[in-house]
Enzyme design. Structure first.
Site, PDB file in Angstrom:
ATOM      1  CE  LYS A 252       1.628  45.541 -50.388  1.00 34.86           C
ATOM      2  NZ  LYS A 252       1.129  46.366 -49.309  1.00 34.86           N
ATOM      3  NE  ARG A 257      -2.313  37.813 -45.404  1.00 38.55           N
ATOM      4  CZ  ARG A 257      -1.165  37.505 -46.003  1.00 38.55           C
ATOM      5  NH1 ARG A 257      -0.131  38.307 -45.929  1.00 38.55           N
ATOM      6  NH2 ARG A 257      -1.052  36.384 -46.680  1.00 38.55           N
ATOM      7  CD  GLU A 302      -5.079  44.237 -47.223  1.00 40.38           C
ATOM      8  OE1 GLU A 302      -4.752  43.045 -47.013  1.00 40.38           O
ATOM      9  OE2 GLU A 302      -4.428  45.193 -46.779  1.00 40.38           O
ATOM     10  NE  ARG A 417       9.375  39.283 -44.991  1.00 41.70           N
ATOM     11  CZ  ARG A 417       8.377  40.150 -44.833  1.00 41.70           C
ATOM     12  NH1 ARG A 417       7.877  40.756 -45.884  1.00 41.70           N
ATOM     13  NH2 ARG A 417       7.904  40.424 -43.659  1.00 41.70           N
TER      14      ARG A 417
HETATM   15  P1  AMP Z   1       3.346  44.635 -46.601  1.00 34.07           P
HETATM   16  O1  AMP Z   1       2.495  44.792 -45.374  1.00 34.07           O
HETATM   17  O2  AMP Z   1       3.767  45.942 -47.212  1.00 34.07           O
HETATM   18  O3  AMP Z   1       4.487  43.663 -46.388  1.00 34.07           O
HETATM   19  O4  AMP Z   1       2.454  43.969 -47.739  1.00 34.07           O
HETATM   20  C1  AMP Z   1       1.819  42.745 -47.557  1.00 34.07           C
HETATM   21  C2  AMP Z   1       0.351  42.974 -47.263  1.00 34.07           C
HETATM   22  O5  AMP Z   1      -0.333  43.512 -48.373  1.00 34.07           O
HETATM   23  C3  AMP Z   1      -0.403  41.692 -46.994  1.00 34.07           C
HETATM   24  O6  AMP Z   1      -0.197  41.235 -45.690  1.00 34.07           O
HETATM   25  C4  AMP Z   1      -1.831  42.099 -47.255  1.00 34.07           C
HETATM   26  O7  AMP Z   1      -2.393  42.642 -46.068  1.00 34.07           O
HETATM   27  C5  AMP Z   1      -1.723  43.254 -48.227  1.00 34.07           C
HETATM   28  N1  AMP Z   1      -2.318  42.994 -49.556  1.00 34.07           N
HETATM   29  C6  AMP Z   1      -3.021  43.900 -50.240  1.00 34.07           C
HETATM   30  N2  AMP Z   1      -3.410  43.415 -51.427  1.00 34.07           N
HETATM   31  C7  AMP Z   1      -2.928  42.158 -51.529  1.00 34.07           C
HETATM   32  C8  AMP Z   1      -2.982  41.145 -52.521  1.00 34.07           C
HETATM   33  N3  AMP Z   1      -3.600  41.331 -53.691  1.00 34.07           N
HETATM   34  N4  AMP Z   1      -2.356  39.973 -52.245  1.00 34.07           N
HETATM   35  C9  AMP Z   1      -1.710  39.766 -51.091  1.00 34.07           C
HETATM   36  N5  AMP Z   1      -1.636  40.694 -50.119  1.00 34.07           N
HETATM   37  C10 AMP Z   1      -2.232  41.888 -50.321  1.00 34.07           C
END
Ligand code: AMP
Length: 586
Positions: A252, A257, A302, A417
């Site tokens: 991650k 994104r 990303e 989600r």
């Molecule tokens: P959050 O913003 O904490 O809800 O985490 C979701 C975000 O993590 C997504 O919107 C992406 O921008 C980011 N992201 C980073 N790596 C990944 C991955 N391998 N798969 C999906 N999302 C990712």
């Protein structure tokens, strides 16, 4: 169709805080709307002319609106300014001024929706030298034929202040009732919305061709797909159990994104909020064009700031230097980026969103040419919590925030989600060190050193099922003098004189805001609270859940829409996880 029909509906919507009543008023409006205007009426009720992703804003400054009111009524500009200052709302000020005119002059013809929409379009599209005068002429032409009430809403629309609180999901409910007679059809409309991000197009399809046509709605390149979102759990063990071992763990990364749409040689990039951000990232556009091997495709990646000499990934803050209007070329050189692709949703006529993760991943690996700037995000298949934990350590050493663990059989559920993508971060394992993205809906006057400024804020989590923001914290810690200076400015456009219709709070703030601004917050734990309404009755009757010792991290999440905030369900899950940890310690 007369614009007064729309203005009357706006007035009714403003008069209620009940979502069901808002839906009824919208149903009534949509049923009265000519089919060829339904898309425009839908956009207008949200204060827009087109879907958001087209990035068109009417963007009239209040100063210009005042000049137009003066031109149309012959009233002295200073007098109009005084009325505006006294009332505090530019729309109501316009109404007031036009009321005094109406006794003297009878307006000539009634305003139609077509005229208003076309004129607003012209205003939005006028730019360059002399554009102010042209806009002035257009606006005052509308006022010439507007009733005071119509002028109020026109002014609010052109200045970006029409905030009726009509959320996307409310419009979908109303469309389902108006054109299929049954609210339970909303999921069909919602799915198409998630695939196209265009409420107007869906309204037009359901109104003219019916529900079956909506079901056949297809993904279109250059229309952004609403992003799939992740839930979170605290340990690899919990994730493996939840996904019954069907786990694909990926890095991650901490960047931005990007949803890339490739249409032969043209590439369009959309942000997580579906804004067109191609202009910020000419380098990313070129990388997509070169490294995504398909004529037409939609893929997600990303975008991460990187040190090209060492290959090291840099934190999110570095990437934010790329979000600028001017000096893009220089920023591109100073803050180069790498792209990590993690999903593919569409390739040359084929909708891949209904295919399982493992198949999409395979296709992604085939379609991306990897080099030093472009990668498929590193990942492993594993049903072993220990192995996933080790991969988490590796990810963190390599500059990642944690892991994203995905159900290998999961389809791409646009806009959803769910526990098909699950975040795993290292902090979870020690204590509640993870951050929350919460929406500011109110503020409290400061005292002592903070007198004359905001001293604390009322924060909410999002309840998606009913589209409501529920209070979860009152926060006053973590704000520097500098940020306290900044907040009144950031929040000023969203000030309202009562609690917003989409907010649920027992606490009375001194100042209320439209839910729009998201801040990142950390807390020591989640506690049961009789004051806050988040997860009311879920754990204890008459109580909700609240953050204990909340602290602002200093990060504004302006990359997220209010609906992307931490949800009440996430808070509930974290609370339950906390209980389990306590239980295992004792
Ligand atoms: P959050 O913003 O904490 O809800 O985490 C979701 C975000 O993590 C997504 O919107 C992406 O921008 C980011 N992201 C980073 N790596 C990944 C991955 N391998 N798969 C999906 N999302 C990712």
């Amino acid at each position: 169709m007369l614009y007064s029909v729309i203005a009357d509906t706006y007035e009714k919507i403003e008069g209620t805080t009940k979502r069901l009543e808002i839906i009824d008023y919208l149903v009534d409006l949509f049923k009265k709307t000519d089919i060829d205007l339904i898309d425009k009426v839908v956009y207008l009720t949200q204060g827009k002319l087109y879907p958001d992703y087209m990035g068109v804003e009417i963007g009239v400054a209040e100063k210009l609106a005042i000049r137009a009111i003066g031109l149309a009524t012959g009233k002295d500009l200073e007098k109009i300014r005084i009325i505006y200052k006294k009332i505090g709302d530019i729309g109501s000020a316009a109404e007031e001024v036009l009321k005094s005119r109406i006794q003297a002059t009878l307006f000539e013809e009634q305003l139609t929706v077509e005229t208003v929409y076309k004129t607003l379009e012209k205003i939005a599209k006028t730019s360059g030298p002399g554009s102010l005068d042209i806009k002035l002429k257009h606006i005052s032409s509308l006022f010439n034929n507007a009733t005071p009430k119509e002028a109020k809403y026109i002014v609010r629309t052109i200045t970006g202040k029409l905030r009726l609180g009509v959320a996307d999901y409310t419009v979908l409910d109303a469309l389902a009732v108006a054109f299929t007679g049954d609210k339970s059809n909303r999921p069909v409309l919602e799915r198409s919305y998630n695939l196209s991000s265009d409420l107007g197009a869906i309204a037009e399809t359901v109104a003219s061709e019916g529900l079956e046509s909506v079901k056949r709605f297809k993904i279109t390149v250059n229309k952004p797909i609403r992003p799939m979102l992740a839930e979170r759990l605290e340990t690899a063990q919990e994730i493996v159990e939840k996904l019954e071992g069907r786990c694909a763990a990926e890095y991650k990364l901490d960047g931005e994104r990007i949803q890339a749409h490739k249409d032969v040689s043209s590439v369009t990039l959309f942000s997580r909020r579906l804004e067109n951000i191609t202009g910020h990232y000419p380098d990313v556009r070129d990388l997509v064009r070169k490294n995504l091997k398909a004529d037409k495709a939609i893929a997600e990646a990303e975008c991460v700031a990187v040190n090209l000499d060492t290959g090291k990934l840099l934190p999110f803050q570095d990437l934010m230097h790329r979000r600028r209007k001017y000096g893009i070329k220089k920023a591109m050189e100073t803050y180069p980026v790498s792209l990590f692709f993690f999903d593919i949703l569409y390739v040359d006529g084929e909708d891949l969103t209904q295919k399982p993760y493992s198949e999409r991943r395979k296709r992604l690996e085939q379609l991306i040419t990897q080099d030093d700037r472009v990668k498929v995000v590193p990942g492993i298949y594993s049903d072993d919590p220990k192995e996933i934990e080790n991969f988490l350590e590796e990810a963190i050493v390599n500059g990642c925030e944690g892991l994203m663990v995905k159900d290998t059989k999961g389809i791409y559920r646009a806009g959803a989600r769910e526990f098909s993508w699950i975040k795993l971060k290292r902090e979870y394992r020690s204590e509640l060190g993870d951050s929350f993205d919460l929406v500011i809906v109110g503020a409290f006057h400061g005292r002592g050193r903070r007198a004359g400024r905001y001293g604390a804020f009322l924060l909410t989590a999002y309840d998606k099922d009913v589209d409501i923001f529920r209070s979860v914290s009152k926060i006053g810690t973590g704000f520097t003098d500098e940020s306290l200076e900044k907040f009144p400015k950031i929040l000023a456009p969203y000030k309202i004189d009562h609690m917003h219709a989409r907010v649920d709070s027992k606490l009375e703030a001194d100042i209320w805001f439209v839910p729009q601004i998201i801040i990142e917050v950390i807390a020591s734990e989640i506690t049961i609270s009789p004051i806050h309404t988040c997860c009311m009755n879920a754990i204890r009757k008459g109580s909700g859940l609240a953050l204990r010792f909340p602290k602002f991290t200093g990060r504004l999440r302006d990359d997220k829409a209010p609906e992307d905030a931490t949800t009440v369900n996430e808070i509930l899950e974290i609370y339950k996880g906390q209980l389990k940890r306590v239980a295992s310690r004792t």
